[in-house]
Design a protein around this motif. Structure first.
Motif, PDB file in Angstrom:
ATOM      1  N   PRO A  11       0.834  -1.199   0.000  1.00  0.00           N
ATOM      2  CA  PRO A  11       0.000   0.000   0.000  1.00  0.00           C
ATOM      3  C   PRO A  11       0.873   1.255   0.000  1.00  0.00           C
ATOM      4  N   VAL A  12       0.307   2.345  -0.453  1.00  0.00           N
ATOM      5  CA  VAL A  12       0.994   3.632  -0.439  1.00  0.00           C
ATOM      6  C   VAL A  12       0.347   4.457   0.669  1.00  0.00           C
ATOM      7  N   GLY A  17      -2.063  14.212   2.991  1.00  0.00           N
ATOM      8  CA  GLY A  17      -1.711  14.506   1.609  1.00  0.00           C
ATOM      9  C   GLY A  17      -0.281  14.198   1.221  1.00  0.00           C
ATOM     10  N   ASP A  18       0.536  13.757   2.155  1.00  0.00           N
ATOM     11  CA  ASP A  18       1.956  13.447   1.897  1.00  0.00           C
ATOM     12  C   ASP A  18       2.109  11.955   1.641  1.00  0.00           C
ATOM     13  N   SER A  19       2.457  11.592   0.415  1.00  0.00           N
ATOM     14  CA  SER A  19       2.616  10.175   0.065  1.00  0.00           C
ATOM     15  C   SER A  19       4.079   9.766  -0.085  1.00  0.00           C
ATOM     16  N   THR A  20       4.998  10.634   0.364  1.00  0.00           N
ATOM     17  CA  THR A  20       6.418  10.263   0.332  1.00  0.00           C
ATOM     18  C   THR A  20       6.676   9.223   1.418  1.00  0.00           C
ATOM     19  N   LYS A  21       7.894   8.814   1.546  1.00  0.00           N
ATOM     20  CA  LYS A  21       8.264   7.887   2.616  1.00  0.00           C
ATOM     21  C   LYS A  21       8.962   8.623   3.756  1.00  0.00           C
ATOM     22  N   GLU A  22       8.913   9.952   3.712  1.00  0.00           N
ATOM     23  CA  GLU A  22       9.573  10.774   4.726  1.00  0.00           C
ATOM     24  C   GLU A  22       8.794  10.769   6.038  1.00  0.00           C
ATOM     25  N   ILE A  23       9.511  10.994   7.125  1.00  0.00           N
ATOM     26  CA  ILE A  23       8.879  11.177   8.426  1.00  0.00           C
ATOM     27  C   ILE A  23       8.164  12.530   8.411  1.00  0.00           C
ATOM     28  N   ILE A  24       6.958  12.554   8.939  1.00  0.00           N
ATOM     29  CA  ILE A  24       6.183  13.782   9.016  1.00  0.00           C
ATOM     30  C   ILE A  24       6.420  14.400  10.391  1.00  0.00           C
ATOM     31  N   ILE A  25       6.773  15.670  10.418  1.00  0.00           N
ATOM     32  CA  ILE A  25       7.030  16.361  11.676  1.00  0.00           C
ATOM     33  C   ILE A  25       5.995  17.467  11.842  1.00  0.00           C
ATOM     34  N   LYS A  26       5.338  17.471  12.996  1.00  0.00           N
ATOM     35  CA  LYS A  26       4.303  18.458  13.305  1.00  0.00           C
ATOM     36  C   LYS A  26       4.655  19.158  14.609  1.00  0.00           C
ATOM     37  N   ASN A  27       4.455  20.465  14.670  1.00  0.00           N
ATOM     38  CA  ASN A  27       4.561  21.231  15.908  1.00  0.00           C
ATOM     39  C   ASN A  27       3.144  21.435  16.428  1.00  0.00           C
ATOM     40  N   ILE A  28       2.853  20.845  17.575  1.00  0.00           N
ATOM     41  CA  ILE A  28       1.504  20.899  18.130  1.00  0.00           C
ATOM     42  C   ILE A  28       1.590  21.419  19.567  1.00  0.00           C
ATOM     43  N   VAL A  95      -0.306   0.133   7.724  1.00  0.00           N
ATOM     44  CA  VAL A  95      -1.381  -0.175   6.779  1.00  0.00           C
ATOM     45  C   VAL A  95      -1.118  -1.569   6.206  1.00  0.00           C
ATOM     46  N   LYS A  96      -2.145  -2.408   6.227  1.00  0.00           N
ATOM     47  CA  LYS A  96      -2.040  -3.786   5.709  1.00  0.00           C
ATOM     48  C   LYS A  96      -3.040  -3.967   4.585  1.00  0.00           C
ATOM     49  N   ASP A  97      -2.594  -4.602   3.499  1.00  0.00           N
ATOM     50  CA  ASP A  97      -3.532  -4.880   2.408  1.00  0.00           C
ATOM     51  C   ASP A  97      -4.119  -6.284   2.561  1.00  0.00           C
ATOM     52  N   SER A  98      -5.135  -6.589   1.760  1.00  0.00           N
ATOM     53  CA  SER A  98      -5.790  -7.896   1.816  1.00  0.00           C
ATOM     54  C   SER A  98      -5.274  -8.844   0.738  1.00  0.00           C
ATOM     55  N   GLY A  99      -4.183  -8.461   0.074  1.00  0.00           N
ATOM     56  CA  GLY A  99      -3.623  -9.300  -0.986  1.00  0.00           C
ATOM     57  C   GLY A  99      -2.966 -10.549  -0.435  1.00  0.00           C
ATOM     58  N   SER A 100      -2.466 -11.357  -1.338  1.00  0.00           N
ATOM     59  CA  SER A 100      -1.797 -12.587  -0.943  1.00  0.00           C
ATOM     60  C   SER A 100      -0.395 -12.598  -1.540  1.00  0.00           C
ATOM     61  N   PRO A 101       0.610 -12.567  -0.677  1.00  0.00           N
ATOM     62  CA  PRO A 101       0.553 -12.451   0.782  1.00  0.00           C
ATOM     63  C   PRO A 101       0.198 -11.023   1.184  1.00  0.00           C
ATOM     64  N   ASN A 102      -0.247 -10.869   2.452  1.00  0.00           N
ATOM     65  CA  ASN A 102      -0.523  -9.522   2.964  1.00  0.00           C
ATOM     66  C   ASN A 102       0.758  -8.713   2.939  1.00  0.00           C
ATOM     67  N   LEU A 103       0.643  -7.478   2.468  1.00  0.00           N
ATOM     68  CA  LEU A 103       1.795  -6.568   2.472  1.00  0.00           C
ATOM     69  C   LEU A 103       1.453  -5.343   3.301  1.00  0.00           C
ATOM     70  N   TYR A 104       2.485  -4.693   3.810  1.00  0.00           N
ATOM     71  CA  TYR A 104       2.332  -3.580   4.745  1.00  0.00           C
ATOM     72  C   TYR A 104       3.077  -2.356   4.254  1.00  0.00           C
ATOM     73  N   SER A 105       2.663  -1.222   4.782  1.00  0.00           N
ATOM     74  CA  SER A 105       3.462   0.000   4.674  1.00  0.00           C
ATOM     75  C   SER A 105       3.363   0.707   6.016  1.00  0.00           C
ATOM     76  N   TYR A 106       4.398   1.481   6.318  1.00  0.00           N
ATOM     77  CA  TYR A 106       4.487   2.174   7.596  1.00  0.00           C
ATOM     78  C   TYR A 106       4.850   3.631   7.355  1.00  0.00           C
ATOM     79  N   ARG A 107       4.327   4.508   8.202  1.00  0.00           N
ATOM     80  CA  ARG A 107       4.710   5.924   8.200  1.00  0.00           C
ATOM     81  C   ARG A 107       4.846   6.367   9.643  1.00  0.00           C
ATOM     82  N   LYS A 108       5.729   7.321   9.863  1.00  0.00           N
ATOM     83  CA  LYS A 108       5.932   7.861  11.205  1.00  0.00           C
ATOM     84  C   LYS A 108       5.592   9.343  11.223  1.00  0.00           C
ATOM     85  N   VAL A 109       4.901   9.737  12.288  1.00  0.00           N
ATOM     86  CA  VAL A 109       4.629  11.142  12.565  1.00  0.00           C
ATOM     87  C   VAL A 109       5.333  11.478  13.872  1.00  0.00           C
ATOM     88  N   VAL A 110       6.167  12.497  13.849  1.00  0.00           N
ATOM     89  CA  VAL A 110       6.827  12.973  15.058  1.00  0.00           C
ATOM     90  C   VAL A 110       6.165  14.287  15.445  1.00  0.00           C
TER      91      VAL A 110
END
Length: 122
Positions: A11-12, A17-28, A95-110
């Motif tokens: 999965p992507v 709205g950010d579909s890169t593989k970069e870490i997202i950094i937020k000031n909250i 994020v996990k897809d329902s395909g065979s085999p199941n595949l994953y994608s990960y994103r980090k928010v700091v």
């Protein structure tokens, strides 16, 4: 090896709205509600997707508890604790897809937690 069209693909993950593989950094600000929106996430093979948001305490500098609401949906919400000023809170999207085999994608928010603003609006 299968041809590209016959293989399952990861999965992507798209956050706010950010579909890169970069870490997202937020000031909250402490005490504010934070929302992360992964509803634009998609699977190149149109497989169905499942979402899991979780607090990655070991990577950050905040040692308290974080409760992520709607952690199994594309949009997650959390309130930044008042005592977290000056710390980093790391949140992971899996994020996990329902395909065979199941595949994953990960994103980090700091989340860099900043002090509350003293600005008042009339």
């Amino acid at each position: 090896m299968q041809p590209f069209a016959e293989a399952n693909h990861n999965p992507v993950s798209t956050i706010d709205g950010d579909s890169t593989k970069e870490i997202i950094i937020k000031n909250i600000e402490a005490g504010r509600c934070f929302t992360a929106d992964a509803s634009s996430t998609f699977d190149p093979d149109t497989d169905s997707l499942s979402f899991e948001w979780f607090y990655y305490r070991e990577a950050g500098t905040y040692n308290g508890e974080i409760q992520i609401l709607d952690a199994d949906s594309p949009k997650a919400h959390e309130t930044i604790p008042d005592d977290a000023v000056g710390t980093e809170i790391h949140v992971i999207l899996k994020v996990k897809d329902s395909g065979s085999p199941n595949l994953y994608s990960y994103r980090k928010v700091v989340i860099d937690v900043i002090g509350k603003s003293n600005t008042y609006f009339k």
